[in-house]
Structure formats: structure tokens, C-alpha cells
Design a protein around this motif. Sequence first.
Motif, PDB file in Angstrom:
ATOM      1  N   GLU A 310      89.393  37.094  51.706  1.00 46.65           N
ATOM      2  CA  GLU A 310      88.777  38.064  52.624  1.00 46.65           C
ATOM      3  C   GLU A 310      87.256  37.979  52.501  1.00 46.65           C
ATOM      4  O   GLU A 310      86.695  38.317  51.453  1.00 46.65           O
ATOM      5  CB  GLU A 310      89.253  39.492  52.295  1.00 46.65           C
ATOM      6  CG  GLU A 310      88.589  40.525  53.196  1.00 46.65           C
ATOM      7  CD  GLU A 310      89.085  41.953  52.972  1.00 46.65           C
ATOM      8  OE1 GLU A 310      89.793  42.204  51.974  1.00 46.65           O
ATOM      9  OE2 GLU A 310      88.745  42.815  53.805  1.00 46.65           O
ATOM     10  N   ASP A 311      86.602  37.537  53.558  1.00 47.11           N
ATOM     11  CA  ASP A 311      85.144  37.411  53.572  1.00 47.11           C
ATOM     12  C   ASP A 311      84.579  38.641  54.270  1.00 47.11           C
ATOM     13  O   ASP A 311      84.647  38.768  55.483  1.00 47.11           O
ATOM     14  CB  ASP A 311      84.768  36.108  54.311  1.00 47.11           C
ATOM     15  CG  ASP A 311      83.265  35.908  54.418  1.00 47.11           C
ATOM     16  OD1 ASP A 311      82.504  36.760  53.932  1.00 47.11           O
ATOM     17  OD2 ASP A 311      82.852  34.884  54.999  1.00 47.11           O
ATOM     18  N   ASP A 312      84.027  39.549  53.448  1.00 45.91           N
ATOM     19  CA  ASP A 312      83.503  40.813  53.997  1.00 45.91           C
ATOM     20  C   ASP A 312      81.983  40.708  54.014  1.00 45.91           C
ATOM     21  O   ASP A 312      81.300  41.314  53.201  1.00 45.91           O
ATOM     22  CB  ASP A 312      83.968  41.962  53.098  1.00 45.91           C
ATOM     23  CG  ASP A 312      83.966  43.271  53.834  1.00 45.91           C
ATOM     24  OD1 ASP A 312      83.770  43.276  55.057  1.00 45.91           O
ATOM     25  OD2 ASP A 312      84.160  44.312  53.175  1.00 45.91           O
ATOM     26  N   GLY A 340      82.003  39.266  48.822  1.00 51.77           N
ATOM     27  CA  GLY A 340      80.873  39.861  49.547  1.00 51.77           C
ATOM     28  C   GLY A 340      79.592  39.154  49.131  1.00 51.77           C
ATOM     29  O   GLY A 340      79.587  38.319  48.225  1.00 51.77           O
ATOM     30  N   THR A 341      78.514  39.489  49.802  1.00 46.40           N
ATOM     31  CA  THR A 341      77.244  38.787  49.566  1.00 46.40           C
ATOM     32  C   THR A 341      76.065  39.739  49.719  1.00 46.40           C
ATOM     33  O   THR A 341      76.162  40.735  50.437  1.00 46.40           O
ATOM     34  CB  THR A 341      77.107  37.621  50.575  1.00 46.40           C
ATOM     35  OG1 THR A 341      75.861  36.972  50.354  1.00 46.40           O
ATOM     36  CG2 THR A 341      77.168  38.080  52.018  1.00 46.40           C
ATOM     37  N   PHE A 342      74.967  39.428  49.033  1.00 45.70           N
ATOM     38  CA  PHE A 342      73.729  40.189  49.239  1.00 45.70           C
ATOM     39  C   PHE A 342      72.797  39.472  50.225  1.00 45.70           C
ATOM     40  O   PHE A 342      71.696  39.925  50.467  1.00 45.70           O
ATOM     41  CB  PHE A 342      73.010  40.417  47.898  1.00 45.70           C
ATOM     42  CG  PHE A 342      73.741  41.390  47.016  1.00 45.70           C
ATOM     43  CD1 PHE A 342      73.617  42.754  47.219  1.00 45.70           C
ATOM     44  CD2 PHE A 342      74.581  40.946  46.016  1.00 45.70           C
ATOM     45  CE1 PHE A 342      74.308  43.661  46.439  1.00 45.70           C
ATOM     46  CE2 PHE A 342      75.285  41.837  45.217  1.00 45.70           C
ATOM     47  CZ  PHE A 342      75.146  43.202  45.430  1.00 45.70           C
ATOM     48  N   SER A 343      73.287  38.335  50.764  1.00 41.81           N
ATOM     49  CA  SER A 343      72.454  37.549  51.684  1.00 41.81           C
ATOM     50  C   SER A 343      72.049  38.352  52.917  1.00 41.81           C
ATOM     51  O   SER A 343      70.973  38.166  53.462  1.00 41.81           O
ATOM     52  CB  SER A 343      73.224  36.338  52.196  1.00 41.81           C
ATOM     53  OG  SER A 343      73.413  35.409  51.194  1.00 41.81           O
ATOM     54  N   LYS A 344      72.959  39.197  53.371  1.00 41.12           N
ATOM     55  CA  LYS A 344      72.711  39.882  54.642  1.00 41.12           C
ATOM     56  C   LYS A 344      71.930  41.180  54.426  1.00 41.12           C
ATOM     57  O   LYS A 344      71.099  41.546  55.243  1.00 41.12           O
ATOM     58  CB  LYS A 344      74.038  40.232  55.324  1.00 41.12           C
ATOM     59  CG  LYS A 344      74.962  39.056  55.498  1.00 41.12           C
ATOM     60  CD  LYS A 344      74.560  38.226  56.663  1.00 41.12           C
ATOM     61  CE  LYS A 344      75.472  37.034  56.801  1.00 41.12           C
ATOM     62  NZ  LYS A 344      75.023  36.112  57.819  1.00 41.12           N
TER      63      LYS A 344
HETATM   64  C1  LIG Z   1      81.026  34.780  57.905  1.00 34.99           C
HETATM   65  C2  LIG Z   1      79.973  34.611  56.846  1.00 34.99           C
HETATM   66  N1  LIG Z   1      80.324  34.719  55.566  1.00 34.99           N
HETATM   67  C3  LIG Z   1      79.412  34.603  54.587  1.00 34.99           C
HETATM   68  C4  LIG Z   1      78.089  34.368  54.856  1.00 34.99           C
HETATM   69  C5  LIG Z   1      77.042  34.359  53.765  1.00 34.99           C
HETATM   70  O1  LIG Z   1      77.285  33.527  52.765  1.00 34.99           O
HETATM   71  P1  LIG Z   1      76.334  33.332  51.507  1.00 34.99           P
HETATM   72  O2  LIG Z   1      76.590  34.441  50.544  1.00 34.99           O
HETATM   73  O3  LIG Z   1      76.798  32.019  50.982  1.00 34.99           O
HETATM   74  O4  LIG Z   1      74.913  33.331  51.974  1.00 34.99           O
HETATM   75  C6  LIG Z   1      77.686  34.191  56.171  1.00 34.99           C
HETATM   76  C7  LIG Z   1      76.288  33.847  56.468  1.00 34.99           C
HETATM   77  O5  LIG Z   1      75.866  33.492  57.505  1.00 34.99           O
HETATM   78  C8  LIG Z   1      78.651  34.346  57.189  1.00 34.99           C
HETATM   79  O6  LIG Z   1      78.290  34.254  58.476  1.00 34.99           O
END
Ligand SMILES: Cc1ncc(COP(=O)(O)O)c(C=O)c1O
Length: 506
Positions: A310-312, A340-344
Motif C-alpha cells: 500500500e503506497d500512501d 509512506g514518504t516525507f518527500s511530498k
Molecule cells: C505514487 C507515488 N508514490 C511514492 C512517491 C514518492 O516516493 P519517494 O519517497 O521515493 O520520493 C511518489 C512521488 O512522486 C509517487 O508519485
Amino acid sequence: MSPASDLLAHTLAQAEFHPRLPQQRRLYEAAKAAIHQQQLGAGNKLPSSRDLARDLGIARNTVIAAFEQLAAEGYVTSALGSGTYVADLQAHTASMRGVGSAQQSNKTAAAASAKGGAGAPLSRRGEELTAFAAGPRYEIQPFAPGDADFSSFPFKLWQRLQNRIWREARADLLDYGQSGGYLPLRQAITEYLRISRSVKVSVEQVMITAGTQQSLDLCAQLLADVGDTAWVEDPCYWGARRVFQARDLKLHPITVDSDGMALDDEDLATSPRLIYVTPSHQYPTGAVMSLARRRELLDVAVRKNAWILEDDYDSEFRYTGRPLAALQGLDTDDRVLYMGTFSKVLYPGIKVGYLVVPPALIAPFKSALYDLQRPGQLMVQAALADFIALGHFTTHIRKIRQTYGARRELLRRTLVAQLGPQLSQSVTISSEESGLHLVVELPDRVDDVALEKLAAESGIQVKALSTYYLAPPVRRGLLVGYAYVTPEKVVYYGRLLAAVIQSGVR
Ligand SMILES: Cc1ncc(COP(=O)(O)O)c(C=O)c1O
């Protein structure tokens, strides 16, 4: 002053020979540059160390040390009593090239015979992976989908938190992260996921990774073998697709409709090992997976003995109402790995994300994370832990949510107004109130890739929806990111974009 001293003095004065470097290093670099540029040619005699030291106003020992370094690397030759001479680099290079090219041609021949004659330097997998140009390399351009507004990041505050961590000078934070990441950060994430995302999680289940891409790769490596099938949404996030391809998994696309991933009998006849989904906000269409579909998917995963990934990635950005609960929270069979990610929310270059694994996978994942990735960056993790614990994370989310919500609305209104009532009938602008981009859906006959190119000519980096599909039927449209575009630019570029759309749809 001799011509060689004069030349070296002149070269040293150039900005690239940084004045803060030690004198010896500067002289060495300057001489090397002069030799490479053939200002000091092969066989030229350098001034004596005594003369050069005097001409440049530096210590003789400094000159001697620089000469020794140049001699050790083959730039000059010194003969006792007769001085220091510039070596013949051409002859040296030619002889090296002879050796290298023989080796290279052997290698090439071996590769060619192994691969049926192509002789390309990359593996077949390498060729396939690099042939696909994914997102733009530099993403902060008008309307490139998916990026946050870094300018609203609280830099000063972040700097203070980082400084404090560095002042504490804790040696343990300079080590690799052996135990799945910095504990207080894992605790902070656990709290956050329980409260905001309804994830069922204990601290032990949380692992800090270098973002979702790494989380996915770890899952692909540990949970699937070469040739196994991965179900992916169609259209699909290219990052996930790339990881699975790189691990030699077979991609099986599943159609996405307005309720998310829609399984049919053909899909159910296959046996996936991994199922990749973005249920809170399907990437790129924005569909939210319905409760019925979520339950169905969890059931299927149990029946097929598959893992759900699950990619949240952006559920923080829901502009009306509370963020939706995660699929993982409904899972009663420990089939879901949640990431999850802090990228966004913060900025992509932070490269920090998290992976929540079911209890049975804690030990193998921790061990593999350490063995395969050698994670570190504990200083950043510590600053981030403070950032969350002190409440700055929630404050920041609240602030950017408002900003992005307003920009989204402004973009929608600008496009609708510019497109006019006639075109607005054949063009659908996504209406769900979340995420960092909206989808402008176009009639099937429109070539969205051509429109993407046309938009790029006006400096607009939208992405064609059709390029995210793996199989027909393909929907046409444009992904338009708005998060980091200031209101003035939303209006300016929004009008330009509407003109591009008009030209393609008419
Ligand atoms: C659907 C999705 N998942 C994940 C990510 C981010 O991933 P990461 O943590 O590798 O930057 C993105 C970034 O554009 C995304 O669009």
C-alpha cells in the motif's frame, strides 16, 4: 621571473584554485592544469624549487612537496642534479590506451557473443530500464505533477533543529542505522499513523527507509522471486513499475475505475505474489478505492497468498474532510505492507520514508535493510523526530494544505473559464479534493503526448495520462501539478495551458 614561474603565478590567480586550499595543493593543481592544457609542454623544464618559491613568494618546502606529488602521479620527472621536467603524457596515455583497448575489445567480444552480437555495455534489463525516461530530471517547473512547494518549508526552524542535533555531537548518530532507524522517529511515525491514518502499528513494525522507492525495492527483493507476478494498477505510478521491472517481475496490469482497482475474471485467473496499490488516492487518476473493493482485495490477497503493497504517498493532502483511513487498518490477516514518504510533505531531497511491515516480517526486513542498504542519515532522522514531536509537522501540513487547496481551486477555475462552456463539455477536470495534481481528461481522439510536447514549448511540464498505462484501453489526458506554483503563475500558465488544450481538442 621565468616564463614558467610567470605562467604558474597567472594560473594560480584564477578563481578555481581556491585561496583557502593549502599552498602546496594550489600549486600542484595549477601545474597539473597547465600541463593538461599543454601550456607546459612535454620536456619543458620547470624552474628550480628555490627560484619558484622566490617568484611565487611561498616556502621552498611547499614547492618541493608539490613537485613530489606531481612526480608521484607521473606529471613530471626529476633527475638528481638536472632539474624537473614535464613528462610526455601523450606517450603514457597512448600506451595505456593500447592496454585498455585490448582489454575492452576482449570484454566487448565476450559480451557480444553472450548476447548474440549486440555488444552493448548494458544488460538487457539495463537497456530496458534506461530507455524509459521517467519524470523530468528537474521537477520544479510550472505544472510538473507531484511536487510540493519547498519554498514554504520552515527552513530556519529546520536549521535550528539540525544545529541542536549537531551540537549534541552524539557519536551513535554517525553510525549506520542498525535497528530499522532512529527510535524516536519511529515512535513519532507510529503515533502519527495510528491517529491520522488508522494504521494498526507498533513501533517494532516501523522501518525508516530512504523513501518509497527504497521501500518498494526492499519488498520486491524479499517477497518475490524472478518471474513472479506483480499486480499493478493501470494506469500506474512509474516508480513502482520500474522497481518491479528491475527485479524481473512480471507486471500484470489491473484496470482502474472510479472505485480504484477493478478485478475481473482474467485477473483472478493469475496468481500474484505482490499487489501494488494506491488506495487513498490512486496515482495518477486520483480515484479513491471503495470500501467494497478494499475488502475484496484483502480477501483475494489471502486466497492467493499474496502481499499487498500500500503506497500512501499523499494522503495528507485532502482539502475537505479528514484524511481517509488506510487499507492496512482493515487488514486482519497481516497481508499489507504500508509505506509512506516525507518527500511530498517536506521536500523530496530529504529521502526519508517509512515502511510498516506485518509482525512476521520485522526480523527479515530489518536484517535485509541493514545488509542491502546500509541505512544512515540518523542526524536527519533525529531532527525530523523533533520536528514531529514538537508539533511542527502537523502545523506545516495544516498550512500547506490550505495553500495547495486554494491553488487547486484557482487552477480549476482558470482552466474552466478559459476553456469556455463548449470545450468544458468534452474536457473533464478531476473534481476530487485531494493530492498535488489534477487530471484534465481529454476525448479519446486527442493525442495527449503531442499536447504534452506542445505545452513544453510554452515552458509547461504537464504529463500525458496515456503514458502511465500498460495496456489498452488507454484514457487520454494531462496531469497538471499545482502545489508549488504561485497564484500569479497558476493564472498565467493556466491560461497558456488552456490554449494548448483548445488547440488539441478542436
Ligand atoms: C505514487 C507515488 N508514490 C511514492 C512517491 C514518492 O516516493 P519517494 O519517497 O521515493 O520520493 C511518489 C512521488 O512522486 C509517487 O508519485
